[in-house]
Write an enzyme that holds these catalytic residues in place. Structure first.
Site, PDB file in Angstrom:
ATOM      1  N   SER A 250       0.827  -1.197   0.000  1.00  0.00           N
ATOM      2  CA  SER A 250       0.000   0.000   0.000  1.00  0.00           C
ATOM      3  C   SER A 250       0.866   1.253   0.000  1.00  0.00           C
ATOM      4  CB  SER A 250      -0.894  -0.020   1.235  1.00  0.00           C
ATOM      5  OG  SER A 250      -1.093   1.278   1.726  1.00  0.00           O
ATOM      6  N   LYS A 251       0.307   2.303  -0.618  1.00  0.00           N
ATOM      7  CA  LYS A 251       1.058   3.555  -0.660  1.00  0.00           C
ATOM      8  C   LYS A 251       1.042   4.254   0.690  1.00  0.00           C
ATOM      9  CE  LYS A 251       0.668   4.403  -5.530  1.00  0.00           C
ATOM     10  NZ  LYS A 251      -0.086   4.928  -6.625  1.00  0.00           N
ATOM     11  N   ARG A 252       0.080   3.890   1.489  1.00  0.00           N
ATOM     12  CA  ARG A 252      -0.110   4.637   2.721  1.00  0.00           C
ATOM     13  C   ARG A 252       0.609   4.014   3.911  1.00  0.00           C
ATOM     14  NH1 ARG A 252      -5.134   8.132   3.187  1.00  0.00           N
ATOM     15  NH2 ARG A 252      -3.364   9.370   3.853  1.00  0.00           N
TER      16      ARG A 252
END
Length: 502
Positions: A250-252
């Site tokens: 995930s990018k987060r």
RNA sequence: AGUCCCGUAGGCGAAUUGGUAUAAGCCGUCACCCCCUCAAGGUGAAGAUGCCAGUUCAAAUCUGGUCGGGACUACCA
């Protein structure tokens, strides 16, 4: 035909490890084929795109050594092209105006899910009459443009990594939106699938290499290629990089931004090497340490694995250590000097160079990562992502060479209280004269003291280490002593330690 | 809910494309060596073809089923 590939990141975030790996595969393929590697910034999402992200992506690719041959091209500067394509599809009756509101579509999907159906657009506005359209316009509704996808269409392509993939039109979620709504114009900004195809046609992309998460998009895009009357390129859908739980990174969550890897002390060579290994293996699969240039000479898609690969920090650490160990002392010194300066150590990079290189030669073979400037940030990362693991920090490892006075750790204090510590240190102090100290001389002194004072060698060594470095762990002691002696730091430390010793 | 993709030790991955008696190699783990210590380095050990059928003289490799995991189903990219 010359191979032309592209990396097409969207500037809605920093350069992500997944995007970077896709860039690596594109780059490797282009270089292997003697083709062209193109950079295109997909910034049609005006709401989320930011110029600092574009900057970050460009810098990140450069840092990794993924130099591009053409671009960067920006989609927002090519809007005319998309407009023409959309108009063409409209004119040909392959696309139409859809006046459904977001609320209506939301309701429709909720109902579908409640009925345990797959959510999809039900093509409700595909055959609106002129009167119906006029009525919606009169309500003040503005349309999006949808591209018709016939349910009975079968889409199939021969994927370079997965072989034949077949898709049914009915499983594509209904007629797809290719242009946003616009208050002022006939239609608004183009959407991803349309813009990609128009650009890939215009830029004469021959091979589309991207993550597995785009497989469904490929089916839709093939339809657009055909509708626009263009040849369909080859596709390669690479496996995804997975987290520990086996899900798409995930990018987060976690460390995924390329410059975070830099901040953590990884070298671009090691990171590029590792990203290549995540999904690809050399024909000689026992060969795992290589530069991108070397990998490019043998890169083919039949050696790309189909299954997703979990990201392994331990292996990345190991690869990084291999690079640091192989680095010539002079280059490693160049890398370390800024960190020593940043730590506030006083030295002259010019005149102290030979002395600094001795320190590098001493600690270099046991380094895993380069130093981290931002300790608070590192501590935070370590608690957030335990897998990163703390590794010996080169600045901390060499601190005792640079400070005028060492602070004793509890263990070191305890060592100085040990039986024989004082005797050993006094004897060493007496044996020291003002001559130059070599490793041989240092060893001789230790041996002599051990014998004459009838002490165990371990006691002598440990006490000396505690006295000189303030710690009971660290790099080779005789070498450290020699280096300290060159700055005349050893005598004062022995003196200071003796005042504390029993 | 549907569609697609994937499945070799804890992780990454190889197996000359159906064929060699012990299914490579690397990371990690463990042990030992080196050693004043911590690393690094060296040597060694343990550990796998998800499961069930089928085809075949022969299956990690082909087929079917099953189980498990993932991705996607936006007026994001």
């Amino acid at each position: 035909m010359t191979v032309r590939v592209r990396i097409a990141p969207s500037p809605t975030g920093n350069l992500h490890i997944g995007t970077a790996r896709t860039a690596v595969f594109n780059w490797l393929f282009a270089r292997h084929q003697g083709g062209t590697f193109i950079l295109r910034i997909e910034d049609t999402d005006l709401e989320r795109s930011r110029s600092e992200y574009t900057e970050n992506i460009l810098e990140g690719l450069k840092w990794l050594g993924l130099n591009w041959d053409e671009g960067p091209f920006f989609q927002t500067k090519r809007l005319d092209l998309y407009r023409q394509a959309i108009q063409k599809l409209l004119d040909q009756g392959l696309a139409y105006r859809c006046y459904s509101t977001e609320e209506e579509l939301e309701k429709m999907r909720e109902a579908q899910v409640a009925r345990k159906e797959a959510p999809r657009y039900d093509n409700r506005h595909r055959n609106l009459t002129a009167e119906q359209q006029a009525a919606f316009e009169a309500e003040g509704r503005r349309p999006v443009i949808r591209f018709k996808i016939e349910d009975d269409r079968e889409i199939s392509w021969n994927d370079m990594v997965r072989g034949r993939i077949t898709w049914k039109g009915s499983d594509l979620g209904g007629d797809m939106v290719i242009a946003r709504r616009s208050e002022s114009e006939d239609f608004g900004q183009p959407l991803y699938n349309l813009a990609v195809v128009v650009d890939d046609i215009d830029m004469q992309i021959t091979h589309v290499i991207r993550g597995e998460d785009h497989i469904a998009n490929t089916a839709k895009q093939i339809l657009l290629y055909q509708a626009l009357g263009s040849a369909v390129p080859e596709f390669a859908h690479t496996p995804l990089i997975l987290n520990k739980q086996g899900q798409k990174l995930s990018k987060r969550k976690g460390v995924t931004s390329i410059f975070d890897f830099k901040k953590l002390g990884f070298t671009p060579e090691a990171l590029g090497n590792y990203m290549t290994l995540l999904g690809w293996s050399s024909p000689d699969s026992t060969k795992e340490i290589f530069t991108l240039e070397q990998a490019a000479t043998e890169f083919t898609f039949d050696r790309v694995n189909k299954a997703g690969a979990k990201f392994d920090w331990d292996k990345l650490n190991w690869i990084n250590s291999q690079y640091l160990h192989k680095l010539p002392v002079s280059q490693l010194t160049d890398l370390l000097i800024p960190f020593w300066q940043e730590a506030g150590f006083t030295f002259d990079p010019e005149s102290d160079r030979p002395w600094l290189e001795q320190i590098t030669a001493l600690i270099g073979p046991s380094l895993i990562r380069l130093p981290v400037s931002d300790r608070a940030w590192l501590d935070q990362m370590l608690t957030q992502i335990p897998d990163i693991t703390a590794v010996p920090d080169p600045v901390e490892m060499s601190r005792y060479f640079f400070v005028s006075q060492v602070e004793f750790t509890e263990e070191a204090k305890a060592q100085l209280q040990q039986e024989g510590a004082k005797t050993a240190l006094e004897a060493i102090q007496n044996a020291l004269d003002n001559q130059e100290l070599t490793a041989e001389l240092a060893q001789g002194i230790i041996k002599q003291v051990t014998k004459e004072q009838n002490l165990k060698k371990g006691v002598v060594m440990r006490s000396l280490r505690a006295a000189l470095t303030g710690d009971v762990h660290g790099p080779d002691l005789t070498e450290s002593w020699v280096i300290l002696h060159q700055k005349k730091l050893d005598k004062a430390r022995l003196q200071e330690a003796l005042s504390q010793a029993k």
